[in-house]
Design a protein around this motif. Structure first.
Motif, PDB file in Angstrom:
ATOM      1  N   LEU A 110       0.818  -1.207   0.000  1.00 30.88           N
ATOM      2  CA  LEU A 110       0.000   0.000   0.000  1.00 30.88           C
ATOM      3  C   LEU A 110       0.853   1.259   0.000  1.00 30.88           C
ATOM      4  N   ASP A 111       1.975   1.227   0.674  1.00 32.63           N
ATOM      5  CA  ASP A 111       2.823   2.414   0.755  1.00 32.63           C
ATOM      6  C   ASP A 111       3.472   2.773  -0.578  1.00 32.63           C
ATOM      7  N   LEU A 112       3.426   1.863  -1.556  1.00 28.23           N
ATOM      8  CA  LEU A 112       3.902   2.209  -2.892  1.00 28.23           C
ATOM      9  C   LEU A 112       3.079   3.346  -3.485  1.00 28.23           C
ATOM     10  N   PHE A 113       1.813   3.442  -3.090  1.00 31.64           N
ATOM     11  CA  PHE A 113       0.941   4.477  -3.650  1.00 31.64           C
ATOM     12  C   PHE A 113       1.399   5.882  -3.249  1.00 31.64           C
ATOM     13  N   PRO A 114       1.534   6.207  -1.958  1.00 29.34           N
ATOM     14  CA  PRO A 114       2.013   7.561  -1.639  1.00 29.34           C
ATOM     15  C   PRO A 114       3.479   7.783  -1.981  1.00 29.34           C
ATOM     16  N   ASP A 115       4.303   6.738  -1.842  1.00 26.41           N
ATOM     17  CA  ASP A 115       5.740   6.926  -2.029  1.00 26.41           C
ATOM     18  C   ASP A 115       6.113   7.085  -3.497  1.00 26.41           C
ATOM     19  N   TRP A 116       5.558   6.221  -4.351  1.00 26.82           N
ATOM     20  CA  TRP A 116       5.985   6.226  -5.752  1.00 26.82           C
ATOM     21  C   TRP A 116       5.022   6.967  -6.672  1.00 26.82           C
ATOM     22  N   TYR A 117       3.716   6.785  -6.436  1.00 24.63           N
ATOM     23  CA  TYR A 117       2.790   7.461  -7.344  1.00 24.63           C
ATOM     24  C   TYR A 117       2.583   8.925  -6.957  1.00 24.63           C
ATOM     25  N   LEU A 118       2.189   9.157  -5.705  1.00 21.54           N
ATOM     26  CA  LEU A 118       1.909  10.540  -5.320  1.00 21.54           C
ATOM     27  C   LEU A 118       3.185  11.378  -5.284  1.00 21.54           C
TER      28      LEU A 118
ATOM     29  N   LEU B  61      -4.532   0.206  -5.442  1.00 17.50           N
ATOM     30  CA  LEU B  61      -3.587   1.211  -4.941  1.00 17.50           C
ATOM     31  C   LEU B  61      -2.151   0.719  -5.079  1.00 17.50           C
ATOM     32  N   LYS B  62      -1.946  -0.554  -4.773  1.00 18.19           N
ATOM     33  CA  LYS B  62      -0.611  -1.136  -4.925  1.00 18.19           C
ATOM     34  C   LYS B  62      -0.138  -1.054  -6.368  1.00 18.19           C
ATOM     35  N   VAL B  63      -0.991  -1.471  -7.295  1.00 17.27           N
ATOM     36  CA  VAL B  63      -0.579  -1.516  -8.699  1.00 17.27           C
ATOM     37  C   VAL B  63      -0.294  -0.116  -9.227  1.00 17.27           C
ATOM     38  N   ILE B  64      -1.077   0.867  -8.825  1.00 19.65           N
ATOM     39  CA  ILE B  64      -0.777   2.255  -9.223  1.00 19.65           C
ATOM     40  C   ILE B  64       0.644   2.616  -8.791  1.00 19.65           C
ATOM     41  N   GLY B  65       1.000   2.262  -7.546  1.00 20.20           N
ATOM     42  CA  GLY B  65       2.352   2.542  -7.070  1.00 20.20           C
ATOM     43  C   GLY B  65       3.409   1.754  -7.817  1.00 20.20           C
ATOM     44  N   ILE B  66       3.126   0.487  -8.117  1.00 20.70           N
ATOM     45  CA  ILE B  66       4.084  -0.338  -8.859  1.00 20.70           C
ATOM     46  C   ILE B  66       4.322   0.236 -10.246  1.00 20.70           C
ATOM     47  N   PHE B  67       3.257   0.650 -10.920  1.00 20.11           N
ATOM     48  CA  PHE B  67       3.414   1.176 -12.276  1.00 20.11           C
ATOM     49  C   PHE B  67       4.239   2.464 -12.274  1.00 20.11           C
TER      50      PHE B  67
ATOM     51  N   GLY C 172      12.660   2.366 -15.675  1.00 19.46           N
ATOM     52  CA  GLY C 172      12.657   2.851 -17.050  1.00 19.46           C
ATOM     53  C   GLY C 172      11.605   2.215 -17.939  1.00 19.46           C
ATOM     54  N   LYS C 173      10.534   1.668 -17.342  1.00 17.47           N
ATOM     55  CA  LYS C 173       9.451   1.047 -18.110  1.00 17.47           C
ATOM     56  C   LYS C 173       8.231   1.957 -18.041  1.00 17.47           C
ATOM     57  N   ALA C 174       8.233   2.961 -18.917  1.00 21.13           N
ATOM     58  CA  ALA C 174       7.286   4.064 -18.789  1.00 21.13           C
ATOM     59  C   ALA C 174       5.871   3.716 -19.214  1.00 21.13           C
ATOM     60  N   HIS C 175       5.691   2.693 -20.048  1.00 22.80           N
ATOM     61  CA  HIS C 175       4.371   2.477 -20.635  1.00 22.80           C
ATOM     62  C   HIS C 175       3.336   1.994 -19.625  1.00 22.80           C
ATOM     63  N   TYR C 176       3.763   1.420 -18.510  1.00 25.10           N
ATOM     64  CA  TYR C 176       2.796   0.903 -17.547  1.00 25.10           C
ATOM     65  C   TYR C 176       1.902   1.996 -16.972  1.00 25.10           C
ATOM     66  N   VAL C 177       2.425   3.203 -16.784  1.00 24.38           N
ATOM     67  CA  VAL C 177       1.603   4.248 -16.160  1.00 24.38           C
ATOM     68  C   VAL C 177       0.438   4.666 -17.041  1.00 24.38           C
ATOM     69  N   GLU C 178       0.469   4.287 -18.311  1.00 24.98           N
ATOM     70  CA  GLU C 178      -0.667   4.610 -19.172  1.00 24.98           C
ATOM     71  C   GLU C 178      -1.946   3.925 -18.698  1.00 24.98           C
ATOM     72  N   ASP C 179      -1.810   2.847 -17.929  1.00 24.05           N
ATOM     73  CA  ASP C 179      -2.980   2.134 -17.422  1.00 24.05           C
ATOM     74  C   ASP C 179      -3.405   2.588 -16.023  1.00 24.05           C
ATOM     75  N   VAL C 180      -2.724   3.565 -15.453  1.00 24.66           N
ATOM     76  CA  VAL C 180      -3.079   4.026 -14.113  1.00 24.66           C
ATOM     77  C   VAL C 180      -4.527   4.525 -14.021  1.00 24.66           C
ATOM     78  N   PRO C 181      -5.042   5.287 -14.990  1.00 20.61           N
ATOM     79  CA  PRO C 181      -6.446   5.729 -14.869  1.00 20.61           C
ATOM     80  C   PRO C 181      -7.442   4.584 -14.733  1.00 20.61           C
ATOM     81  N   ARG C 182      -7.126   3.429 -15.295  1.00 20.96           N
ATOM     82  CA  ARG C 182      -7.999   2.262 -15.155  1.00 20.96           C
ATOM     83  C   ARG C 182      -8.220   1.925 -13.675  1.00 20.96           C
TER      84      ARG C 182
END
Length: 332
Positions: free
Chosen positions: A143-151, A276-282, A290-300
């Motif tokens: 869960l902490d991947l969400f605030p740490d990496w995404y936000l 929430l985890k996957v948003i942070g992982i992406f 350096g795998k930028a394309h994954y964040v394109e699926d974040v809005p899903r």
């Protein structure tokens, strides 16, 4: 594949196959450092996993592959291994995943039927004592991947004091709910991209891939992952019809699912944790790997959260925080 590993792999395959007369073709890659190659030698096709040992431990894959196959689940057979160099030679379950089949126009209904059957079978496995537990520490780290990496890293957003309190309240609720669910074998990425429709006469149904991160954990996790896919969305009504179909079969198989309203709540809440985890992982894949394309699926995943949060008043404040930061398609 890093250029310095290609000769190592080819030399190893020559020894294992007893011939240098083979071809290698890229088969797949995953979000980690592993890659997969189709090896054609004579009239036989196999898959080789390249898992650089500096960033991969093959022991979980080998142990869980044996566990699944012993239980009658269709999973790759390990034909040869070199855990020092990080190579596995595997049986080939086909060249089209369930997701690729659906994207190519296949009827999803029989594929989801087969996937649900395989999932119920898999959840009936007697869990060995060596299987890691999906404990509070792991749930919290995810869960902490969400605030740490995404936000913070991806969006440059800092939660204020009140919003941080709302986040920690939501985090605590989700962790406690996950720990309260009945525990079964959890694949942790049971979704169409990791499932293989089997066409052979002696191998019907669905084959299972990418299981090396399996744990003992919440029973609703894998069913939710199946119907709320990371790379393809379904209307909520259809996703929940598949979820109910799973629930009916799980009850018939005497798996420890609660009544339908309780199971739907469990699926919704463990889904929030996963989304929430996957948003942070992406976000981490973009900025660390350096795998930028994954964040394109974040809005899903924000859309998945928006589907179920209104059902639970205890998350009203958290839903308001998410509404403020939900990205547009132009800024995932």
């Amino acid at each position: 594949m890093p250029t310095n590993r290609r000769p190592l792999l080819e030399n190893w395959l020559t020894r294992v196959l007893g011939t240098a007369d083979f071809t290698l073709a890229h088969a797949a890659a995953d979000a980690g450092a592993r890659s997969y190659w189709r090896v054609l030698a004579g009239n036989r096709s196999r898959i080789v996993m390249d898992a650089p040992p500096a960033s991969n431990d093959l022991a979980p894959f080998l142990a869980i592959a044996a566990l699944l196959r012993d239980a009658g689940i269709t999973a790759p057979e390990v034909l040869a291994q070199d855990t020092v160099q990080g190579f596995l030679l595997l049986s080939d379950l086909g060249d089209r995943t369930m997701l690729q089949a659906i994207d190519a126009g296949a009827d999803p209904e029989p594929l989801f039927e087969a996937a649900i059957d395989a999932l119920v079978h898999m959840q009936g496995i007697a869990m060995p004592t060596w299987l890691p537990g999906y404990d509070a520490s792991l749930l919290e780290r995810e869960l902490d991947l969400f605030p740490d990496w995404y936000l913070a890293r991806h969006r440059g957003i800092t939660l204020d004091t009140r919003e941080q309190a709302v986040w920690f309240d939501a985090r605590t609720r989700l962790v406690n709910a996950a720990l309260a669910q009945p525990r079964v074998f959890v694949h942790r990425d049971f979704m169409p991209r990791n499932l293989m429709p089997m066409q052979c006469a002696d191998q019907g149904g669905i084959g299972v891939l990418d299981f090396q991160d399996a744990v003992a954990g919440p029973i609703a996790y894998d069913p939710l992952s199946l119907v709320k896919d990371a790379f393809r969305s379904w209307p909520l009504e259809r996703a929940e019809s598949w979820l109910r179909r799973y629930w009916e079969r799980a009850r018939a198989a005497t798996l420890p699912v609660p009544d339908w309203p309780g199971f739907l709540r469990d699926a919704d809440w463990i889904g929030m944790q996963r989304h929430l985890k996957v948003i942070g992982i992406f976000a981490r894949l973009k900025h660390r790997d350096g795998k930028a394309h994954y964040v394109e699926d974040v809005p899903r995943f924000f859309a998945y959260l928006a589907e179920v949060l209104p059902r639970y008043p205890e998350f009203d404040e958290f839903a308001a925080v998410l509404a403020r930061i939900t990205p547009t398609r132009s800024d995932p």
